[in-house]
Scaffold this motif. Structure first.
Motif, PDB file in Angstrom:
ATOM      1  N   GLY A 139       0.906  -2.856  -2.952  1.00  0.00           N
ATOM      2  CA  GLY A 139       0.819  -3.934  -2.198  1.00  0.00           C
ATOM      3  C   GLY A 139       0.174  -4.974  -1.555  1.00  0.00           C
ATOM      4  N   TYR A 179     -14.157  -9.649   0.113  1.00  0.00           N
ATOM      5  CA  TYR A 179     -14.151  -9.063  -1.350  1.00  0.00           C
ATOM      6  C   TYR A 179     -14.888 -10.911  -1.862  1.00  0.00           C
ATOM      7  N   LEU A 220      -2.324   3.655  -2.107  1.00  0.00           N
ATOM      8  CA  LEU A 220      -1.099   3.952  -1.503  1.00  0.00           C
ATOM      9  C   LEU A 220      -1.844   4.269   0.265  1.00  0.00           C
ATOM     10  N   ARG A 248      -2.294   0.440   8.571  1.00  0.00           N
ATOM     11  CA  ARG A 248      -2.837   0.974   9.005  1.00  0.00           C
ATOM     12  C   ARG A 248      -2.779   1.038  10.941  1.00  0.00           C
ATOM     13  N   GLY A 287       1.126   2.079  -6.370  1.00  0.00           N
ATOM     14  CA  GLY A 287       1.545   0.954  -4.876  1.00  0.00           C
ATOM     15  C   GLY A 287       1.329   0.052  -5.177  1.00  0.00           C
ATOM     16  N   LYS A 292     -10.636   4.270  -0.751  1.00  0.00           N
ATOM     17  CA  LYS A 292     -11.062   4.363   0.391  1.00  0.00           C
ATOM     18  C   LYS A 292     -10.227   4.451   1.952  1.00  0.00           C
TER      19      LYS A 292
HETATM   20  P1  NDP Z   1      -0.248  -2.109   2.038  1.00  0.00           P
HETATM   21  O1  NDP Z   1       0.449  -1.783   3.109  1.00  0.00           O
HETATM   22  O2  NDP Z   1       0.044  -3.465   1.523  1.00  0.00           O
HETATM   23  O3  NDP Z   1       0.364  -1.223   0.484  1.00  0.00           O
HETATM   24  C1  NDP Z   1       0.484   0.633   0.106  1.00  0.00           C
HETATM   25  C2  NDP Z   1       1.506   0.220  -1.017  1.00  0.00           C
HETATM   26  O4  NDP Z   1       1.840   1.911  -0.554  1.00  0.00           O
HETATM   27  C3  NDP Z   1       3.501  -0.704  -0.081  1.00  0.00           C
HETATM   28  O5  NDP Z   1       3.016  -1.235  -1.043  1.00  0.00           O
HETATM   29  C4  NDP Z   1       4.348   0.559  -1.728  1.00  0.00           C
HETATM   30  O6  NDP Z   1       3.803   0.252  -2.543  1.00  0.00           O
HETATM   31  C5  NDP Z   1       3.536   1.556  -1.154  1.00  0.00           C
HETATM   32  N1  NDP Z   1       3.703   2.857  -0.205  1.00  0.00           N
HETATM   33  C6  NDP Z   1       4.450   4.141  -0.750  1.00  0.00           C
HETATM   34  N2  NDP Z   1       5.074   4.925   0.667  1.00  0.00           N
HETATM   35  C7  NDP Z   1       4.951   3.871   1.507  1.00  0.00           C
HETATM   36  C8  NDP Z   1       4.970   4.040   3.022  1.00  0.00           C
HETATM   37  N3  NDP Z   1       5.834   5.706   3.458  1.00  0.00           N
HETATM   38  N4  NDP Z   1       4.879   2.822   3.619  1.00  0.00           N
HETATM   39  C9  NDP Z   1       3.953   2.644   3.890  1.00  0.00           C
HETATM   40  N5  NDP Z   1       3.298   1.670   1.961  1.00  0.00           N
HETATM   41  C10 NDP Z   1       4.028   2.408   0.629  1.00  0.00           C
HETATM   42  O7  NDP Z   1      -1.832  -1.968   2.171  1.00  0.00           O
HETATM   43  P2  NDP Z   1      -3.048  -2.100   1.221  1.00  0.00           P
HETATM   44  O8  NDP Z   1      -2.906  -2.572  -0.174  1.00  0.00           O
HETATM   45  O9  NDP Z   1      -3.548  -2.954   1.911  1.00  0.00           O
HETATM   46  O10 NDP Z   1      -3.940  -0.503   0.906  1.00  0.00           O
HETATM   47  C11 NDP Z   1      -2.845   0.508   0.206  1.00  0.00           C
HETATM   48  C12 NDP Z   1      -4.954   1.421   0.513  1.00  0.00           C
HETATM   49  O11 NDP Z   1      -5.597   1.021  -0.111  1.00  0.00           O
HETATM   50  C13 NDP Z   1      -4.975   1.798   1.792  1.00  0.00           C
HETATM   51  O12 NDP Z   1      -5.927   3.296   1.448  1.00  0.00           O
HETATM   52  C14 NDP Z   1      -6.471   0.804   1.872  1.00  0.00           C
HETATM   53  O13 NDP Z   1      -7.142   2.177   2.572  1.00  0.00           O
HETATM   54  C15 NDP Z   1      -7.268   0.710   0.803  1.00  0.00           C
HETATM   55  N6  NDP Z   1      -7.598  -0.820   1.111  1.00  0.00           N
HETATM   56  C16 NDP Z   1      -9.253  -0.761   0.114  1.00  0.00           C
HETATM   57  C17 NDP Z   1      -9.402  -1.686   0.296  1.00  0.00           C
HETATM   58  C18 NDP Z   1     -11.079  -2.245  -0.962  1.00  0.00           C
HETATM   59  O14 NDP Z   1     -11.422  -3.187  -0.313  1.00  0.00           O
HETATM   60  N7  NDP Z   1     -11.186  -1.305  -1.198  1.00  0.00           N
HETATM   61  C19 NDP Z   1      -9.111  -3.803   0.885  1.00  0.00           C
HETATM   62  C20 NDP Z   1      -7.398  -3.370   1.218  1.00  0.00           C
HETATM   63  C21 NDP Z   1      -7.217  -1.873   1.210  1.00  0.00           C
HETATM   64  P3  NDP Z   1       5.104   0.155  -3.399  1.00  0.00           P
HETATM   65  O15 NDP Z   1       6.327  -0.494  -2.344  1.00  0.00           O
HETATM   66  O16 NDP Z   1       5.113  -0.832  -4.664  1.00  0.00           O
HETATM   67  O17 NDP Z   1       6.092   1.401  -3.185  1.00  0.00           O
END
Ligand code: NDP
Length: 405
Positions: A76, A327, A142, A232, A74, A165
Motif C-alpha cells: 500500500g 517522515y 497491512l 483509517r 501489503g 503501529k
Molecule cells: P494502505 O491502505 O495504503 O495499504 C494497506 C495494504 O494492505 C493494501 O495496499 C493491500 O496491499 C493490503 N491489504 C490486504 N487486505 C486489505 C484489505 N482488506 N483492505 C485494504 N488493504 C488490504 O495503508 P497504509 O500503507 O497507509 O497503512 C498500512 C499500515 O501501516 C497501517 O497499519 C498503518 O497504521 C501503518 N502506517 C504506519 C506509518 C508509519 O509512519 N509508521 C505511516 C502510515 C501507515 P495489497 O494490495 O498489496 O494486498
C-alpha cells in the motif's frame, strides 16, 4: 521564538553553504593581487588531476558481509512510498520477497526492486514463506485488523517480524503476538520509527537528563485530513484516529515523561453529516495522568489539516517538536528557564536528519543478527494498546478510567 526561514536554514546547514560562506569571506578579507605573467611552459607544471591515479580519499562503497532478507507484506501507500525506497539507504537489510493480494502490482514492484518473481506470495500461500530461505524478516504493513493474524503466522513460519503501529486492535491480540514470538523464539518489534531518528532521540535524552527540571505537562496534536476510501475510516479494518495517529502522542508521552499513566479520560466528536465518519470518530481529545503528577493532554483527528507536534513543559525549561511525527523536516526547539541562566528565547537544535525507515529496519536486522534486545518490543506496543483500550472505554462510559487498579 526566532526561527530561520527554511531555505536559509538549509543553506546554513549544508556543507556547500558553508563552503560558499567561507569563499565569500576570503574574497572580502584578502586584497586581490595580480601576479605578473611568467613564461613557464605548461609542460613543466604538475598535473592537476593525474588520470592514472585514484584520488587519495576516494570512498569506494563496500557491501556489508551479511544482509538479512526482508519480505514486505501489503503493498500500500506506506510500503510503496516509504519502506521499499528506504532499503536504498539500508546497510544490513534488503527486500527479497513480497506478499500482496494483487499479483500484477506485485510483479511490477518486484521487477523494479530486483526481487525474484518466484518470491511473490499472496495471503493464501503466505505460510509457504516458512520454506523460503531467502527470507529472514517479515514486515507487516497491512490494515490494523490484520496485524495480529499475519504476525502470528509469520512467527510460526519461523521468521522474525516487524509489525506496523498500532500493534493490534486490542491488548488481547497484542498479548497473543508476544506469546507467539516467545514460543517460536523469534524476535518481534513494533515499527515505532521515531525511536530510530535523531530529533526524537535527542528529545528523549534532554527529558531524561533532567535539563527541563520536573516535567509537569505534555501537550500534543496529531491529525490529518483523510479522504475516503481509506483503511483509517473503516471500523472493520481497525481504523480510527486513536490507533492511527493518537498512538504517536501516547508513545511520545512515554518517551519524554518516562512513566505509564494511571488514569485516562477521552471525549470524541463523530459528526453525523460527514459520511467519512460513519464508523470512526472524526477527532478524539484525551488526558492522561501519571504517577509523578504530570499530565498529558492530546488530541488526534482525521478531519483537520496536517498538524503534528508535542511540547514538554518542565519546572526548568520547555521543549517543542514541530513537526514531531512526520517522515521529514522535524524541528526541535528548547527553552531553558531564566532561573538557570537561560533566556526566554528558545533555541533550535540543528541535527542531521536520517531516514526513519532505513534506521529502523537496520536496527531490527542487527537485533536479529546478534540476538540482541530491540528498542521497541512487542511489550511497548502492548502498553500502548492497554492505554488505547482504556481511552475507548472512557469514550463509551463518558468517565475517567483508572489503569492502576
Ligand atoms: P494502505 O491502505 O495504503 O495499504 C494497506 C495494504 O494492505 C493494501 O495496499 C493491500 O496491499 C493490503 N491489504 C490486504 N487486505 C486489505 C484489505 N482488506 N483492505 C485494504 N488493504 C488490504 O495503508 P497504509 O500503507 O497507509 O497503512 C498500512 C499500515 O501501516 C497501517 O497499519 C498503518 O497504521 C501503518 N502506517 C504506519 C506509518 C508509519 O509512519 N509508521 C505511516 C502510515 C501507515 P495489497 O494490495 O498489496 O494486498
Amino acid at each position: 521564538m526566532t526561527t530561520l526561514p527554511s531555505s536559509r536554514r538549509h543553506f546554513l546547514l549544508s556543507s556547500a553553504g558553508l563552503t560558499c560562506l567561507a569563499d565569500l569571506h576570503r574574497s572580502f578579507a584578502a586584497p586581490v593581487r595580480t601576479e605578473p605573467e611568467t613564461a613557464t611552459s605548461s609542460a613543466a607544471l604538475p598535473a592537476l588531476a593525474p588520470p592514472d591515479k585514484q584520488p587519495q580519499n576516494l570512498q569506494i562503497p563496500q557491501k556489508p558481509t551479511k544482509q538479512l532478507g526482508w519480505a514486505i507484506v501489503g503493498l500500500g501507500e506506506l510500503a510503496l512510498g516509504e519502506v521499499l525506497p528506504a532499503f536504498g539507504e539500508c546497510e544490513l537489510s534488503k527486500p527479497v520477497a513480497l506478499v500482496s493480494g494483487h499479483p500484477d502490482k506485485a510483479r511490477r514492484v518486484a521487477d523494479f526492486y530486483g526481487i525474484e518473481r518466484n518470491a511473490i506470495y499472496n495471503y493464501d500461500n503466505y505460510d509457504r514463506l516458512a520454506d523460503d530461505p531467502r527470507v529472514d524478516v517479515i514486515y507487516i504493513i497491512l490494515p490494523n485488523s490484520m496485524h495480529a493474524e499475519y504476525t502470528i503466522r509469520g512467527l510460526k513460519a519461523g521468521k522474525h517480524v516487524l509489525c506496523e503501529k498500532p500493534m493490534a486492535t486490542s491488548p488481547d491480540e497484542a498479548r497473543q503476538m508476544i506469546a507467539a514470538s516467545k514460543e517460536a523464539q523469534r524476535h518481534l518489534m513494533i515499527a515505532y520509527r521515531l525511536h530510530y531518528e535523531p530529533f526524537n532521540q535527542r528529545a528523549m535524552e534532554i527529558c531524561k537528563s533532567g535539563a527541563l527540571g520536573k516535567i509537569r505537562t505534555f501537550a500534543s496534536t496529531n491529525g490529518q485530513n483523510v479522504k475516503a476510501p481509506n483503511i483509517r475510516l473503516s471500523a472493520r479494518l481497525g481504523g480510527g484516529p486513536l490507533g492511527d495517529v493518537g498512538v504517536y502522542s501516547i508513545n511520545a508521552a512515554r518517551y519524554t515523561l518516562g512513566e505509564e499513566p494511571v488514569e485516562v479520560f477521552a471525549v470524541a466528536q463523530q459528526p453525523k453529516d460527514d459520511p467519512r465518519f460513519r464508523e470512526v470518530p472524526e477527532s478524539v481529545a484525551f488526558t492522561l495522568r501519571y504517577p509523578s503528577g504530570a499530565l498529558a493532554h492530546c488530541d488526534c483527528g482525521f478531519g483537520m489539516t496536517e498538524s503534528r507536534f508535542y511540547e514538554v513543559h518542565g519546572t526548568e525549561g520547555t521543549l517543542r517538536m514541530q513537526p514531531a511525527f512526520s517522515y521529514r523536516g522535524l524541528r526541535l526547539h528548547v527553552r531553558d528557564s531564566e532561573a538557570k541562566g537561560g533566556t526566554d528565547e528558545s533555541r533550535e537544535l540543528l541535527l542531521e536528519p536520517k531516514n526513519h525507515f532505513s534506521q529502523e529496519m537496520d536496527h531490527f536486522s542487527q537485533v536479529v543478527m546478534n540476538n540482541e534486545t530491540c528498542r521497541t518490543p512487542g511489550e511497548m506496543g502492548l502498553a500502548d494498546m492497554v492505554i488505547i483500550e482504556a481511552l475507548e472505554r472512557s469514550l463509551k462510559t463518558n468517565a475517567p478510567v483508572r489503569l492502576d487498579g
